[in-house]
Design a protein around this motif. Structure first.
Motif, short mmCIF file in Angstrom:
data_model
loop_
_atom_site.label_atom_id
_atom_site.label_comp_id
_atom_site.label_asym_id
_atom_site.label_seq_id
_atom_site.Cartn_x
_atom_site.Cartn_y
_atom_site.Cartn_z
N GLY A 49 5.17 -24.25 35.48
CA GLY A 49 4.03 -24.73 36.26
C GLY A 49 4.09 -26.23 36.37
O GLY A 49 5.00 -26.88 35.83
N VAL A 50 3.12 -26.79 37.07
CA VAL A 50 3.06 -28.25 37.15
C VAL A 50 1.60 -28.67 37.01
O VAL A 50 0.71 -27.99 37.52
N VAL A 51 1.40 -29.75 36.28
CA VAL A 51 0.04 -30.29 36.18
C VAL A 51 0.10 -31.72 36.72
O VAL A 51 0.96 -32.51 36.36
N PHE A 58 -9.77 -33.11 39.56
CA PHE A 58 -10.69 -32.16 40.22
C PHE A 58 -11.01 -30.90 39.42
O PHE A 58 -12.03 -30.27 39.66
N LYS A 59 -10.15 -30.55 38.47
CA LYS A 59 -10.44 -29.33 37.72
C LYS A 59 -11.08 -29.60 36.35
O LYS A 59 -11.56 -28.69 35.71
N VAL A 60 -11.01 -30.86 35.91
CA VAL A 60 -11.56 -31.16 34.57
C VAL A 60 -12.55 -32.34 34.61
O VAL A 60 -13.74 -32.16 34.35
N LEU A 61 -12.05 -33.51 34.96
CA LEU A 61 -12.87 -34.72 34.80
C LEU A 61 -14.11 -34.73 35.70
O LEU A 61 -15.21 -35.01 35.22
N THR A 62 -13.96 -34.42 36.98
CA THR A 62 -15.14 -34.47 37.86
C THR A 62 -16.09 -33.31 37.60
O THR A 62 -17.26 -33.35 37.99
N LYS A 63 -15.60 -32.28 36.91
CA LYS A 63 -16.49 -31.16 36.56
C LYS A 63 -17.13 -31.39 35.19
O LYS A 63 -17.78 -30.49 34.65
N LYS A 64 -16.90 -32.58 34.65
CA LYS A 64 -17.47 -32.99 33.35
C LYS A 64 -17.06 -32.07 32.20
O LYS A 64 -17.81 -31.86 31.25
N ASP A 66 -14.61 -31.07 28.96
CA ASP A 66 -14.03 -31.89 27.90
C ASP A 66 -12.50 -31.72 27.91
O ASP A 66 -11.99 -30.62 27.63
N PRO A 67 -11.74 -32.79 28.24
CA PRO A 67 -10.27 -32.66 28.32
C PRO A 67 -9.61 -32.29 27.00
O PRO A 67 -8.49 -31.82 26.98
N HIS A 68 -10.36 -32.48 25.89
CA HIS A 68 -9.80 -32.09 24.58
C HIS A 68 -9.83 -30.56 24.43
O HIS A 68 -9.03 -30.00 23.69
N LYS A 69 -10.80 -29.94 25.12
CA LYS A 69 -10.98 -28.49 24.93
C LYS A 69 -10.26 -27.64 25.97
O LYS A 69 -9.97 -26.48 25.73
N VAL A 70 -10.00 -28.22 27.15
CA VAL A 70 -9.34 -27.42 28.20
C VAL A 70 -7.83 -27.43 27.96
O VAL A 70 -7.23 -28.47 27.67
N LYS A 71 -7.24 -26.23 28.05
CA LYS A 71 -5.78 -26.12 27.86
C LYS A 71 -5.06 -26.35 29.18
O LYS A 71 -5.59 -26.01 30.25
N ILE A 72 -3.84 -26.87 29.09
CA ILE A 72 -3.02 -27.12 30.28
C ILE A 72 -2.82 -25.83 31.10
O ILE A 72 -2.90 -25.85 32.33
N GLY A 73 -2.61 -24.73 30.39
CA GLY A 73 -2.38 -23.45 31.06
C GLY A 73 -3.52 -23.05 31.99
O GLY A 73 -3.31 -22.32 32.96
N GLU A 74 -4.72 -23.55 31.70
CA GLU A 74 -5.89 -23.17 32.51
C GLU A 74 -5.94 -23.92 33.85
O GLU A 74 -6.58 -23.46 34.79
N ILE A 75 -5.31 -25.07 33.92
CA ILE A 75 -5.43 -25.85 35.17
C ILE A 75 -4.09 -26.05 35.90
O ILE A 75 -4.07 -26.56 37.02
N ALA A 76 -2.97 -25.64 35.28
CA ALA A 76 -1.66 -25.89 35.89
C ALA A 76 -1.48 -25.08 37.18
O ALA A 76 -2.02 -23.98 37.29
#
Lengths: 132, 210
Positions: A49-51, A58-64, A66-76
């Motif tokens: 995949g690619v992140v 758009f998938k983490v920061l603007t949706k407020k 927590d980047p510590h809790k979201v896994k790469i696999g969820e947004i790649a």
């Protein structure tokens, strides 16, 4: 004759695991001044995949979230677009335009060996122009 | 641009022909190094020395033609400096070919891809430098050539970093083997620095003539 993509590809790939946090991806991107990371498959059945910075914004920061809790696999973004190293650069232009993508990965067998981004394409065109 | 200043005199025309010939020899030497690094045929390493000797004699012709009275006095040192900068690249080409004769071939296998890629970009840079000189004569767009050379130099910087990382991971137990690899890679990566300097100098020369 158009050059092969292997002649302009960037072989220094920055990778990250699907289980890593988005925050660790942000750290890598900032430290190395890059805009995307190749996400390794979880297992043999999984795809690469690619992140990108875009995914993170758009998938983490603007949706407020927590980047510590979201896994790469969820947004790649998966699967990635990859071509053989013998592909011509002209074909890469078409692929980028048709699919509206900023980077194309290069593979040898099943292994990803490089990446070509918009910047590499721009550099290539400028070098070819200067040679005429 | 230079054509306007030379006024079609014989000496100037001859000097410009010599400079173009000198730059063509420079391209040939770069191609020779690329073939050597790709084929690993050591016989090829001697062609660089031959081309360097040929370039030396052309360089002497250029300097003597210039000081026989070609060009206006304020342009003469600038053209000589441009030639002297390019001459340094020949020294690095020679060092690179010489050190390659003694490189450990097992070690070389692991760095060959990066090394050949650097050599290929060096050939492209030499070709662009030749075109840049022609642009100076034709009052063409030198800025584009200069930018392309800077892009190539940046690519080589990245490849050199990659190469250094690979080399650092290897265990080197013999002083001479380490020195050989270090001198080889250093010389290979320095060529592009010199071409960039020469290109910058042409650009400055172009601006100063406007």
């Amino acid at each position: 004759m158009s050059k092969k993509v292997s002649e302009i590809m960037n072989t220094k790939l920055e990778i990250i695991s699907s289980n890593d946090s988005v925050y660790s991806a942000i750290e890598k991107m900032i430290d190395r001044r890059i805009r995307s990371l190749l996400v390794l498959p979880k297992d043999e059945k999984d795809d690469y995949g690619v992140v990108t910075v875009r995914n993170i914004i758009f998938k983490v920061l603007t949706k407020k979230l927590d980047p510590h809790k979201v896994k790469i696999g969820e947004i790649a973004s998966k699967p990635i677009i990859a071509v053989s190293k013998d592909t011509s650069i002209d074909e890469i232009y078409e692929l980028m335009e048709k699919n509206n993508i900023a980077r194309v990965f290069i593979k040898e067998g099943d292994k990803i060996i490089g990446v070509v981004s918009f910047f590499d394409i721009m550099a290539h065109i400028l070098i070819e122009r200067a040679k005429t | 641009m230079l054509e306007k200043l030379i006024g079609g005199e014989k000496l100037e025309k001859r000097a410009l022909e010599y400079i173009q010939n000198y730059l063509k020899i420079f391209i040939s030497a770069q191609e020779c190094l690329k073939t050597l690094l790709l084929t690993e045929d050591l016989e090829r390493s001697y062609c660089i020395e031959n081309l360097e000797r040929e370039a030396d004699s052309v360089r002497r012709e250029i300097i003597s033609t210039i000081y026989k009275g070609a060009f206006l006095p304020y342009i003469r040192p600038n053209l000589c400096t441009f030639i002297e900068i390019t001459e340094k690249a020949f020294d690095f080409l020679k060092t690179c070919a010489f050190e390659f004769r003694y490189i450990n071939k097992e070690f070389y296998k692991d760095i060959k891809d990066d090394v050949v890629r650097i050599a290929s970009i060096n050939v492209e840079m030499a070709e662009i430098l030749y075109k840049a000189f022609q642009s100076l004569l034709k009052k063409d767009n030198l800025r584009e050539k200069n930018l392309a050379i800077r892009i190539c130099e940046k690519k080589i910087d990245e490849l050199k970093l990659n190469l250094t990382e690979k080399i650092r991971q290897k265990e080197i137990t013999n002083f001479w083997e380490g020195k050989n690899v270090s001198d080889f890679t250093e010389a290979l990566a320095k060529i592009s620095d010199i071409i960039e300097d020469a290109s910058d100098y042409l650009y400055i020369l172009d601006i100063s003539l406007k």
